[in-house]
Design a protein around this motif. Structure first.
Motif, PDB file in Angstrom:
ATOM      1  N   ASN A 203      -1.079   3.869  -3.590  1.00  0.00           N
ATOM      2  CA  ASN A 203      -1.847   5.044  -4.005  1.00  0.00           C
ATOM      3  C   ASN A 203      -0.964   6.227  -4.330  1.00  0.00           C
ATOM      4  OD1 ASN A 203      -4.382   3.820  -3.755  1.00  0.00           O
ATOM      5  ND2 ASN A 203      -4.395   4.193  -1.553  1.00  0.00           N
ATOM      6  N   SER A 204       0.144   6.352  -3.618  1.00  0.00           N
ATOM      7  CA  SER A 204       1.067   7.459  -3.879  1.00  0.00           C
ATOM      8  C   SER A 204       2.489   7.001  -3.606  1.00  0.00           C
ATOM      9  CB  SER A 204       0.714   8.677  -3.022  1.00  0.00           C
ATOM     10  OG  SER A 204       0.897   8.379  -1.665  1.00  0.00           O
ATOM     11  N   PHE A 205       3.393   7.652  -4.281  1.00  0.00           N
ATOM     12  CA  PHE A 205       4.808   7.328  -4.155  1.00  0.00           C
ATOM     13  C   PHE A 205       5.516   8.460  -3.422  1.00  0.00           C
ATOM     14  CE2 PHE A 205       3.219   4.925  -7.700  1.00  0.00           C
ATOM     15  CZ  PHE A 205       3.837   3.695  -7.561  1.00  0.00           C
ATOM     16  N   PRO A 206       6.458   8.109  -2.554  1.00  0.00           N
ATOM     17  CA  PRO A 206       7.163   9.171  -1.824  1.00  0.00           C
ATOM     18  C   PRO A 206       8.005  10.031  -2.761  1.00  0.00           C
ATOM     19  CG  PRO A 206       8.135   7.023  -1.347  1.00  0.00           C
ATOM     20  CD  PRO A 206       6.926   6.780  -2.192  1.00  0.00           C
ATOM     21  N   ASP A 207       8.030  11.321  -2.495  1.00  0.00           N
ATOM     22  CA  ASP A 207       8.839  12.248  -3.290  1.00  0.00           C
ATOM     23  C   ASP A 207      10.309  11.858  -3.267  1.00  0.00           C
ATOM     24  OD1 ASP A 207       6.696  13.795  -4.074  1.00  0.00           O
ATOM     25  OD2 ASP A 207       6.919  15.209  -2.395  1.00  0.00           O
ATOM     26  N   GLU A 208      10.726  11.174  -2.208  1.00  0.00           N
ATOM     27  CA  GLU A 208      12.129  10.790  -2.043  1.00  0.00           C
ATOM     28  C   GLU A 208      12.626   9.847  -3.136  1.00  0.00           C
ATOM     29  OE1 GLU A 208      10.715  12.331   1.805  1.00  0.00           O
ATOM     30  OE2 GLU A 208       9.893  10.937   0.348  1.00  0.00           O
TER      31      GLU A 208
ATOM     32  N   GLU B 186       0.816  -1.209   0.000  1.00  0.00           N
ATOM     33  CA  GLU B 186       0.000   0.000   0.000  1.00  0.00           C
ATOM     34  C   GLU B 186       0.848   1.257   0.000  1.00  0.00           C
ATOM     35  OE1 GLU B 186      -2.706  -0.476   3.270  1.00  0.00           O
ATOM     36  OE2 GLU B 186      -3.651  -2.212   2.332  1.00  0.00           O
ATOM     37  N   SER B 187       2.111   1.105   0.408  1.00  0.00           N
ATOM     38  CA  SER B 187       3.008   2.259   0.451  1.00  0.00           C
ATOM     39  C   SER B 187       4.455   1.790   0.315  1.00  0.00           C
ATOM     40  CB  SER B 187       2.830   3.032   1.756  1.00  0.00           C
ATOM     41  OG  SER B 187       3.207   2.221   2.850  1.00  0.00           O
ATOM     42  N   ILE B 188       5.313   2.765   0.096  1.00  0.00           N
ATOM     43  CA  ILE B 188       6.749   2.534  -0.021  1.00  0.00           C
ATOM     44  C   ILE B 188       7.416   3.380   1.060  1.00  0.00           C
ATOM     45  CG2 ILE B 188       8.766   2.796  -1.535  1.00  0.00           C
ATOM     46  CD1 ILE B 188       6.716   0.778  -2.527  1.00  0.00           C
ATOM     47  N   PRO B 189       8.286   2.790   1.876  1.00  0.00           N
ATOM     48  CA  PRO B 189       8.939   3.611   2.905  1.00  0.00           C
ATOM     49  C   PRO B 189       9.889   4.632   2.275  1.00  0.00           C
ATOM     50  CG  PRO B 189       9.908   1.422   2.869  1.00  0.00           C
ATOM     51  CD  PRO B 189       8.742   1.401   1.917  1.00  0.00           C
ATOM     52  N   VAL B 190       9.953   5.814   2.846  1.00  0.00           N
ATOM     53  CA  VAL B 190      10.832   6.855   2.314  1.00  0.00           C
ATOM     54  C   VAL B 190      12.296   6.432   2.357  1.00  0.00           C
ATOM     55  CG1 VAL B 190       9.243   8.752   2.810  1.00  0.00           C
ATOM     56  CG2 VAL B 190      10.956   8.097   4.511  1.00  0.00           C
ATOM     57  N   GLN B 191      12.638   5.493   3.244  1.00  0.00           N
ATOM     58  CA  GLN B 191      14.020   5.022   3.377  1.00  0.00           C
ATOM     59  C   GLN B 191      14.521   4.325   2.112  1.00  0.00           C
ATOM     60  OE1 GLN B 191      11.607   4.655   5.607  1.00  0.00           O
ATOM     61  NE2 GLN B 191      12.370   5.530   7.511  1.00  0.00           N
ATOM     62  N   ILE B 192      13.632   3.992   1.218  1.00  0.00           N
ATOM     63  CA  ILE B 192      14.040   3.359  -0.035  1.00  0.00           C
ATOM     64  C   ILE B 192      14.932   4.309  -0.836  1.00  0.00           C
ATOM     65  CG2 ILE B 192      12.197   3.979  -1.655  1.00  0.00           C
ATOM     66  CD1 ILE B 192      12.060   0.817  -2.131  1.00  0.00           C
ATOM     67  N   SER B 193      14.820   5.607  -0.559  1.00  0.00           N
ATOM     68  CA  SER B 193      15.651   6.595  -1.255  1.00  0.00           C
ATOM     69  C   SER B 193      17.125   6.477  -0.891  1.00  0.00           C
ATOM     70  CB  SER B 193      15.157   8.007  -0.970  1.00  0.00           C
ATOM     71  OG  SER B 193      15.321   8.305   0.398  1.00  0.00           O
TER      72      SER B 193
END
Length: 170
Positions: free
Chosen positions: A155-160, A132-139
């Motif tokens: 639903n949305s992807f982190p800007d990171e 359902e989401s991607i952790p920002v730490q993936i950046s």
């Protein structure tokens, strides 16, 4: 005489480099990893834990991420696709040499924040799950070239994600 001394000196440097390389695991590129013969049994891989680079447990009817995988500290390629795994453990970040991680067609609903510490990861496939989401730490995965998130509930992807400068496929 100069030739002999030069040869001896060069040989010494090669020997020193060789000894130094034993302290560190040699990370393989994706093409080489694809050609490495995998272990297809966790029990066998554990018998050769100090040499296990590639483990494929595809379609193994797994309902959870096997804890013993943490013992495979030289692991660079892990395929647990087509199982029923619902969670990736936080200790995933102990697999420091991991280059390719394939978790497609499971029942994952999230990725742990610790996945961002897999600094050598170049390929991550988590398609066809229930994310359902991607952790920002993936950046933090600055070596990541390929990120497959297809067919999830994101639903949305982190800007990171914009910080993944080496990413070639999303």
């Amino acid at each position: 005489m100069k030739y002999w001394i030069g040869t001896l000196l060069a040989g010494s440097l090669v020997l020193l480099a060789h000894d130094n390389s034993k302290a560190q695991t040699q990370l393989l590129d994706s093409a080489t990893l694809e050609r490495v013969e995998p272990y297809e049994s966790l029990d066998t891989a554990l018998k050769y834990a100090d040499k296990t680079i590639k483990l494929v447990l595809r379609k193994s009817h797994l309902k959870e991420f096997p804890k013993d995988i943490a013992k495979l500290q030289k692991l660079q390629y892990l395929d647990l696709s087509k199982n029923k795994i619902t969670e990736i453990p936080a200790w995933i970040d102990t697999l420091k040499d991991l280059r390719m991680l394939i978790l497609s067609k499971n029942s994952l609903t999230s990725l742990p924040t610790e996945i961002g510490r897999l600094s050598n990861l170049i390929y991550l496939n988590v398609n066809q799950n229930e994310l359902e989401s991607i952790p920002v730490q993936i950046s933090s995965l600055q070596n990541l070239l390929w990120l497959d998130l297809w067919s999830n509930n994101i639903n949305s992807f982190p800007d990171e994600l914009k910080y993944l400068k080496n990413l070639r496929v999303l």
